[in-house]
Design a protein around this motif. Structure first.
Motif, PDB file in Angstrom:
ATOM      1  N   CYS A  83       2.717   5.371   1.697  1.00  0.00           N
ATOM      2  CA  CYS A  83       2.567   3.909   1.667  1.00  0.00           C
ATOM      3  C   CYS A  83       3.824   3.262   1.098  1.00  0.00           C
ATOM      4  O   CYS A  83       4.689   3.929   0.535  1.00  0.00           O
ATOM      5  CB  CYS A  83       1.395   3.529   0.758  1.00  0.00           C
ATOM      6  N   ILE A 136      -7.240   1.241   1.609  1.00  0.00           N
ATOM      7  CA  ILE A 136      -7.401   0.428   0.402  1.00  0.00           C
ATOM      8  C   ILE A 136      -6.085  -0.308   0.152  1.00  0.00           C
ATOM      9  O   ILE A 136      -5.024   0.312   0.151  1.00  0.00           O
ATOM     10  CB  ILE A 136      -7.743   1.338  -0.798  1.00  0.00           C
ATOM     11  N   LYS A 145      -1.583  -3.094  12.582  1.00  0.00           N
ATOM     12  CA  LYS A 145      -1.678  -1.672  12.896  1.00  0.00           C
ATOM     13  C   LYS A 145      -3.129  -1.190  12.926  1.00  0.00           C
ATOM     14  O   LYS A 145      -3.466  -0.319  13.729  1.00  0.00           O
ATOM     15  CB  LYS A 145      -0.896  -0.860  11.846  1.00  0.00           C
ATOM     16  N   TYR A 202      -6.225   6.188  -4.067  1.00  0.00           N
ATOM     17  CA  TYR A 202      -6.280   7.250  -3.061  1.00  0.00           C
ATOM     18  C   TYR A 202      -6.336   8.634  -3.721  1.00  0.00           C
ATOM     19  O   TYR A 202      -7.033   9.529  -3.259  1.00  0.00           O
ATOM     20  CB  TYR A 202      -5.050   7.195  -2.144  1.00  0.00           C
ATOM     21  N   ASP A 212      -3.842   2.473   7.318  1.00  0.00           N
ATOM     22  CA  ASP A 212      -2.859   1.448   6.974  1.00  0.00           C
ATOM     23  C   ASP A 212      -3.615   0.195   6.556  1.00  0.00           C
ATOM     24  O   ASP A 212      -4.845   0.140   6.679  1.00  0.00           O
ATOM     25  CB  ASP A 212      -1.913   1.166   8.153  1.00  0.00           C
ATOM     26  N   THR A 255      11.709  -1.412   6.397  1.00  0.00           N
ATOM     27  CA  THR A 255      10.856  -2.224   5.514  1.00  0.00           C
ATOM     28  C   THR A 255      10.775  -1.647   4.114  1.00  0.00           C
ATOM     29  O   THR A 255      10.493  -2.377   3.169  1.00  0.00           O
ATOM     30  CB  THR A 255       9.419  -2.430   6.061  1.00  0.00           C
TER      31      THR A 255
HETATM   32  N1  LIG Z   1      13.561   9.003   3.005  1.00  0.00           N
HETATM   33  C1  LIG Z   1      12.565   8.175   2.898  1.00  0.00           C
HETATM   34  O1  LIG Z   1      12.268   7.413   3.780  1.00  0.00           O
HETATM   35  C2  LIG Z   1      11.722   8.208   1.653  1.00  0.00           C
HETATM   36  C3  LIG Z   1      12.073   9.091   0.623  1.00  0.00           C
HETATM   37  C4  LIG Z   1      11.284   9.131  -0.506  1.00  0.00           C
HETATM   38  C5  LIG Z   1      10.167   8.326  -0.593  1.00  0.00           C
HETATM   39  N2  LIG Z   1       9.886   7.473   0.410  1.00  0.00           N
HETATM   40  C6  LIG Z   1       8.706   6.617   0.257  1.00  0.00           C
HETATM   41  O2  LIG Z   1       7.887   6.694   1.409  1.00  0.00           O
HETATM   42  C7  LIG Z   1       7.164   5.494   1.520  1.00  0.00           C
HETATM   43  C8  LIG Z   1       7.142   5.062   2.955  1.00  0.00           C
HETATM   44  O3  LIG Z   1       8.414   4.736   3.428  1.00  0.00           O
HETATM   45  P1  LIG Z   1       8.572   4.113   4.876  1.00  0.00           P
HETATM   46  O4  LIG Z   1      10.030   4.056   5.151  1.00  0.00           O
HETATM   47  O5  LIG Z   1       7.687   4.802   5.841  1.00  0.00           O
HETATM   48  O6  LIG Z   1       8.050   2.641   4.625  1.00  0.00           O
HETATM   49  P2  LIG Z   1       7.342   1.649   5.649  1.00  0.00           P
HETATM   50  O7  LIG Z   1       7.400   0.340   5.008  1.00  0.00           O
HETATM   51  O8  LIG Z   1       7.928   1.788   7.011  1.00  0.00           O
HETATM   52  O9  LIG Z   1       5.843   2.180   5.744  1.00  0.00           O
HETATM   53  C9  LIG Z   1       4.903   2.008   4.751  1.00  0.00           C
HETATM   54  C10 LIG Z   1       3.581   1.846   5.451  1.00  0.00           C
HETATM   55  O10 LIG Z   1       2.559   1.878   4.477  1.00  0.00           O
HETATM   56  C11 LIG Z   1       1.614   0.869   4.799  1.00  0.00           C
HETATM   57  N3  LIG Z   1       0.864   0.570   3.602  1.00  0.00           N
HETATM   58  C12 LIG Z   1       1.237  -0.174   2.552  1.00  0.00           C
HETATM   59  N4  LIG Z   1       0.273  -0.163   1.615  1.00  0.00           N
HETATM   60  C13 LIG Z   1      -0.730   0.586   2.104  1.00  0.00           C
HETATM   61  C14 LIG Z   1      -1.983   0.951   1.618  1.00  0.00           C
HETATM   62  N5  LIG Z   1      -2.379   0.506   0.434  1.00  0.00           N
HETATM   63  N6  LIG Z   1      -2.755   1.749   2.360  1.00  0.00           N
HETATM   64  C15 LIG Z   1      -2.341   2.192   3.559  1.00  0.00           C
HETATM   65  N7  LIG Z   1      -1.167   1.853   4.085  1.00  0.00           N
HETATM   66  C16 LIG Z   1      -0.358   1.064   3.352  1.00  0.00           C
HETATM   67  C17 LIG Z   1       2.481  -0.265   5.304  1.00  0.00           C
HETATM   68  O11 LIG Z   1       1.726  -1.205   6.043  1.00  0.00           O
HETATM   69  C18 LIG Z   1       3.470   0.514   6.168  1.00  0.00           C
HETATM   70  O12 LIG Z   1       2.947   0.705   7.462  1.00  0.00           O
HETATM   71  C19 LIG Z   1       7.806   4.500   0.556  1.00  0.00           C
HETATM   72  O13 LIG Z   1       7.016   4.352  -0.577  1.00  0.00           O
HETATM   73  C20 LIG Z   1       9.065   5.164   0.153  1.00  0.00           C
HETATM   74  O14 LIG Z   1       9.454   4.871  -1.183  1.00  0.00           O
HETATM   75  C21 LIG Z   1      10.611   7.414   1.538  1.00  0.00           C
END
Ligand SMILES: NC(=O)c1ccc[n+]([C@@H]2O[C@H](COP(=O)([O-])OP(=O)(O)OC[C@H]3O[C@@H](n4cnc5c(N)ncnc54)[C@H](O)[C@@H]3O)[C@@H](O)[C@H]2O)c1
Ligand SMILES: NC(=O)c1ccc[n+]([C@@H]2O[C@H](COP(=O)([O-])OP(=O)(O)OC[C@H]3O[C@@H](n4cnc5c(N)ncnc54)[C@H](O)[C@@H]3O)[C@@H](O)[C@H]2O)c1
Ligand SMILES: NC(=O)c1ccc[n+]([C@@H]2O[C@H](COP(=O)([O-])OP(=O)(O)OC[C@H]3O[C@@H](n4cnc5c(N)ncnc54)[C@H](O)[C@@H]3O)[C@@H](O)[C@H]2O)c1
Ligand SMILES: NC(=O)c1ccc[n+]([C@@H]2O[C@H](COP(=O)([O-])OP(=O)(O)OC[C@H]3O[C@@H](n4cnc5c(N)ncnc54)[C@H](O)[C@@H]3O)[C@@H](O)[C@H]2O)c1
Ligand SMILES: [Mg+2]
Ligand SMILES: [Mg+2]
Ligand SMILES: [Mg+2]
Ligand SMILES: [Mg+2]
Lengths: 383, 383, 383, 383
Positions: free
Chosen positions: D132, D88, D58, D164, D53, D244
């Motif tokens: 992410c 990254i 975190k 990545y 992360d 978020t």
């Molecule tokens: N049903 C769903 O929840 C769903 C469906 C399709 C796609 N997604 C995608 O999944 C992703 C995650 O969703 P989420 O609800 O867990 O969001 P979230 O905001 O709870 O979690 C994202 C995490 O990624 C971390 N992060 C951000 N940039 C980073 C980086 N460069 N390297 C490492 N960590 C990084 C953030 O600090 C955070 O902890 C989003 O991009 C979302 O579009 C989610």
């Protein structure tokens, strides 16, 4: 007789004109008009005497031709007698795919205003209804500043609605009494600059932003929850429609005006702030004037229980406001007779999303209705 | 102090007991109690002094053991002090998959009633809450007939609620004042036989059928439409839930009682009849106490436009009524102090689906609330 | 050319007739017809050659006059050439507010059947569509018992649909091939008695109960959930409408037929039983043919999360089935050419709520569609 | 055994970790995992070996501590063994109220990538999951350009996901095979630059954007309508949530990425363009991870009839994707064994909103599911 001028011959203005004429022809009942025909001034006493627009495709046409774009049914022939005149533009249609012209294009603002006042005098107007396109605006709150802006021809500072209201005050002063109904979000009845002007000029202002659709319904649903002391955790109110008003609202600043008047009810009714998403959400052409609304409300009940309400609606947007206008023009005439210059909160509180004056807020519509009846001299229904 | 006896230690009775004790323990706020803690009698002044049921699985158990079936959370220890007693059965649970016993199984009805009255005296009860299973019943309307039915031990003619109310009148006469809150659809506050009896016996009756869920919301939504003179063409109100009350309502006659109190609002509020489907629709065990409601309303707006509203809700059934009861027991005590024997329409009109007396109908809840506050000696909120 | 006879000249039968003729007149496109004009047999090749009813208000009238009750638009003149004939009644309309007559009123059942067979021969019918009022019925499952009932004139045991299917088998045997499309819930394609008869008689049966509205949508939504291994906890499906079919379904036994075909999908698609409420819920006249449906589905997702879906719809009932019939009559003709006597599961699985034969169940419609295309000799769309 | 690294230890990553460990502890069943435990590689064979992360709150904490913010239940102790490492950043969290750090803050991009590749080698990772924060990005489509951007340390051009994936290709080449699952909207499986790289490097890419929530449901509902040849006039799909991810999507460019993958289904499934509003609509904190969705679809049925569907849902966002990931990591391992370097459309078509490669579009999920089973070597369910 109430003699009415329409500013903005769009959907609302056209349904208003059609409906009133159809009622006068005995083709239509009173549904959608809150006070039906209970007032001493009858619906049949309304006479449309003038109409203004800035869309070059409407200016110069007669009302019959213009309104038939909005309604597939038989249009009353009587509308052939009124011609749509050129109004004041002041960027009302900026960014919209409509070619616009304004009186101020080839004269100063004061000249344009004077021209309109002269026309209204010939029409012997009692009531001026403002149903122009939603504007991006800044309120004045200070009468001097307002007058200065007019005198300085400050076209960036002023909106059409502000100019029209100013014209209405000149007109009212001249003829001894008139009404300006501001059915759009621009703050007028909530702007002290205009209220002050109105009181000095024998003008009555009703406003702001006609209370139709999801907003007054939300007010009553929230009042319902508040009265049971249920704690509202979140409120969602999506709105999407396909008329040009929704198209206009895709522009950020216009949207913001609407968001403001729509969301002010939450704190007013509940007494506390609630995270909410309440605003015109999008434009989708095939939906037409029958918008789709979707509301989600989550609240806490006794013993910590969590309840949810989802309200969906398919609602004809323009007839809802047009029906209110049928009352408002008549209540306006009554207010002239009573010389209640300035604004009338009792009227605004029921008919407007953001009832003026500024220091007064929203109350549940179901109660506002009864108070409005009392003001109008009618028996209350349930009080 | 308000001393309360619960008749029917089911879901509602149990959430009421849990909620009141949790509030007294400072574990819970006042959400879901319409008047919160505004009344001179505080929520903390409520004391549960007795409980009755006819389910053999509950009789003899203490309240702590019984109520924990209904709530996964921590149950207040104070409920261990009250034991559920055997009530009068009179076929209340007929056809339901529950083994039932009643005091009248091995004695006459008058003996059973006398036994209960004696117990209430020992408990020094102020208020008796009736939240038994929905009944199939016939109203009396004639006091003599009622008394005859009791004297003749006419077990086919009488329901448990009718017998309990009769007992309450004997008790009130004896101790000089008491309250019977009929939160179920059986007509009691709308049955003149009982009102007459109440007036003679220093009894106050609140009823009938606690106003929770879709019905009062429908009342306010219809009032909202009525005030805009929209013509309602049809009303659908589906209700489905998974608690035993919904199970009981799958029986035709019980359902009919509920349908009656639920649908009376339409004509009362709108002033005309509308084709409607309004009744408890089904039972679906996994939904539990959180019922699913679905409403569809279609109406005519201005210029003949046709609008539609669809309201869906997921609503905790029992907490909604339990929260109202917290007010009702306190308002009952106030009514005793004021010696308003008979019934109090101002209270019923807000809290009951079918507000007694019979000759009075439904009004919009949002207005009923303010009138109720006035009666209770509280400042109105918006009037 | 496909020559079609309609049994039951009600809403569905009438929209079918209007739609087909309007398409032939070039007034209407192919929307609502699943295979549009992809089949070698064109929509324009459909010819309605006969119509039967038992409503005295329809018998003897021409189709133009009858169908115009169901559609406000311009009705094709070509429908004036067909006269509605008297059919076999057998209590089809019992308890409904309609005066009915049947051929069997003044002759034996076998005579009535023979008369109809003779008429069909004159009409040179290829396909007989059954869209009569929903029946209360008992399946036969045993061919001998069925024949005995006909021979014994057992009017209590038989329904009109059963008699018509029997007639169709006599007719098919006689002319060398015909199709009976059973679009109503009576088990025919799921009754082995009829399938056996069909195989011996060169008859093709499609059935049972046309798959329109909430049921096939539910099938696909449940398949969607099943494919994500979400555990469905409960299913609610309310249906309310204002056409005479909904009126007929307020009768308990008719309702039961429909409930059966509607709810069989749950186990078929999910592979396990789920507590559900799925049935025609009520009749509300002003809703007309545009029924209101309301579905609630609750399911468990990953990590024990609980999700909810609520689906509301306002759906024109009769056009949905009429559009399917336009395909079915053409697929029927293809089946005759292929001599696939008996029934064709591939067709039923897409078009029918309860696809015959009995031993075959429901599959997701989205897959059934592709298999049906394969059977019809068309390229699949996504397979 | 499948050894998994999580990029982005947010809601989805955390529910994935909790769910997998709970299943391994026997505390949870397989609901929400499409293939349950049908694959030869069992859920119990999944081992989380690393987590990254860039949120300073975190980084350095163990997984137990981080994931417990997202789930009120008992958290598996086994998660204490994994520490969240610094990833990254590349502006991933720009504009969000979160303090972020990245490996590239104090070294070059290539150094940062190399460091990560080294760590993965120590972890012996099979599968890297990218969950992410949603990014604003520009696809490359050209491998050379991509490599140049990395070499030039072009931090404006590159997003974290792109970096990545590049790291994953270096890693795969080194160890002889690996999987990168791109569950977010950034085009990776749809970007030929990355597919080319993957094929050369023994990398398998699944992507893009996990297919959860309203989008795949819309795909199936539209397929349902398409198969009945109903003409869809307009589509509304509102989404609002309080995690978020919804907060991140209030930023215009991020929103646009999501809008793109969400709305591509319309044309793909229906075969024609339809005016639509399909995008993440808003953020409302109290809704939490259980988003509210509202869909409106209007279509033309047979004989010109106009129908409407409204679908509302309350859906747990993160568990939906986490359940899919449980399949994807195992299918990834199977793909390594089969050496299907590049991407696998059969997998993407079911699990991804925007299935790669770019030249392939969406198909109805119900059919994609069966094809995916075939690819996985499982029996189809209904084909
Ligand atoms: N049903 C769903 O929840 C769903 C469906 C399709 C796609 N997604 C995608 O999944 C992703 C995650 O969703 P989420 O609800 O867990 O969001 P979230 O905001 O709870 O979690 C994202 C995490 O990624 C971390 N992060 C951000 N940039 C980073 C980086 N460069 N390297 C490492 N960590 C990084 C953030 O600090 C955070 O902890 C989003 O991009 C979302 O579009 C989610
Ligand atoms: N239910 C409702 O429809 C509703 C409710 C509350 C408020 N309103 C407000 O009513 C107004 C009208 O709505 P509508 O649906 O009729 O919109 P519309 O776009 O159909 O009509 C607006 C008309 O005003 C004209 N116009 C714009 N600027 C003008 C100017 N400066 N002078 C004269 N004419 C001008 C336009 O050319 C157009 O003909 C909007 O501001 C809207 O916010 C509508
Ligand atoms: N929101 C609501 O829940 C709501 C609203 C209005 C009215 N009501 C009414 O409240 C009543 C109770 O609802 P509930 O959900 O608690 O039902 P419930 O079935 O959970 O409880 C009813 C209890 O009454 C007991 N009982 C039955 N007959 C009895 C008798 N003769 N004497 C003593 N006990 C008896 C039953 O054994 C059971 O314990 C119902 O009549 C219902 O119609 C409920
Ligand atoms: N979407 C749909 O509308 C739909 C879907 C599936 C099945 N169905 C079935 O289609 C049937 C027709 O539906 P509808 O809406 O047209 O109903 P309807 O009531 O409008 O029409 C039925 C017609 O059948 C006639 N009829 C009754 N008994 C008859 C008999 N024995 N012989 C000849 N005619 C007879 C009636 O007089 C009436 O004219 C119903 O059974 C219904 O269950 C309809
Ligand atoms: Mg104000
Ligand atoms: Mg009454
Ligand atoms: Mg079958
Ligand atoms: Mg692609």
């Amino acid at each position: 007789m109430v003699r009415v001028v329409i500013l903005g011959q769009g959907y609302v203005g056209s349904v208003f004109a059609i409906g009133v004429e159809r009622i006068k022809n005995g083709e239509l009942g009173y549904y959608g008009i809150p006070l039906a025909n209970e007032l001493p001034i009858k619906v049949e006493n309304i006479k449309i005497v003038g109409s203004y627009d800035v869309d070059t495709d409407k200016i110069g046409k007669n009302l019959y031709e213009v309104v038939k774009r909005y309604d597939g049914n038989k249009i009353p022939e009587s509308l052939k007698n009124i011609v749509v005149r050129k109004g004041i533009h002041l960027k009302s249609l900026r960014n919209l795919p409509i070619r616009a012209e304004g009186l101020e294009d080839d004269r100063s603002l004061t000249e344009a205003i004077d021209k309109i006042v002269e026309e209204w005098k010939k029409m012997k107007a009692d009531v001026i209804i403002n149903v122009c396109t939603t504007e991006a605006f800044r309120p004045f709150n200070n009468k001097e500043e307002l007058i200065k802006a007019i005198e300085n021809d400050d076209r960036e500072r002023l909106t059409a609605t502000q100019a029209y209201t100013y014209a209405a005050s000149l007109y009212a002063k001249d003829v001894g009494g008139a009404v300006f109904i501001n059915a759009i979000p621009t703050l007028i009845a909530n702007d002290n600059a205009f209220l002050e002007l109105a009181k000095e000029s024998n003008l009555i202002i009703f406003g702001d932003d006609g209370a139709t659709g999801a907003t007054p319904l939300t007010a009553d649903v929230l009042a319902h929850l508040a009265q049971r002391n249920r704690y509202v955790r979140s409120i969602v109110q999506f709105n999407i429609g396909g008329n040009t008003d929704f198209l206009a609202l895709t522009h950020k600043e216009r949207n913001r005006s609407k968001e403001y008047t729509k969301s002010s009810i939450v704190k007013d009714i509940l007494g506390y702030e609630v995270p909410h998403y309440i605003k015109p959400t999008g434009y989708l052409e095939p939906l037409g004037d029958r918008k789709f609304i979707s509301m989600h409300i989550e609240y806490v009940s006794f013993n910590g229980a969590l309840d949810e309400l989802v309200i969906n609606g398919r609602i004809n947007d323009s007839p809802a406001l047009a029906g209110l206008l049928v009352d408002l023009v008549r209540l306006g005439k009554i207010a002239i007779e009573r010389e209640e210059w300035g604004t009338v909160y009792e009227v605004n509180a029921f008919y407007m999303k953001n009832p003026g004056p500024a220091e007064k807020g929203n109350i549940p519509r179901i109660i506002a209705y009864e108070k409005m009846r009392q003001w109008a001299g009618l028996k209350t229904k349930w009080l």
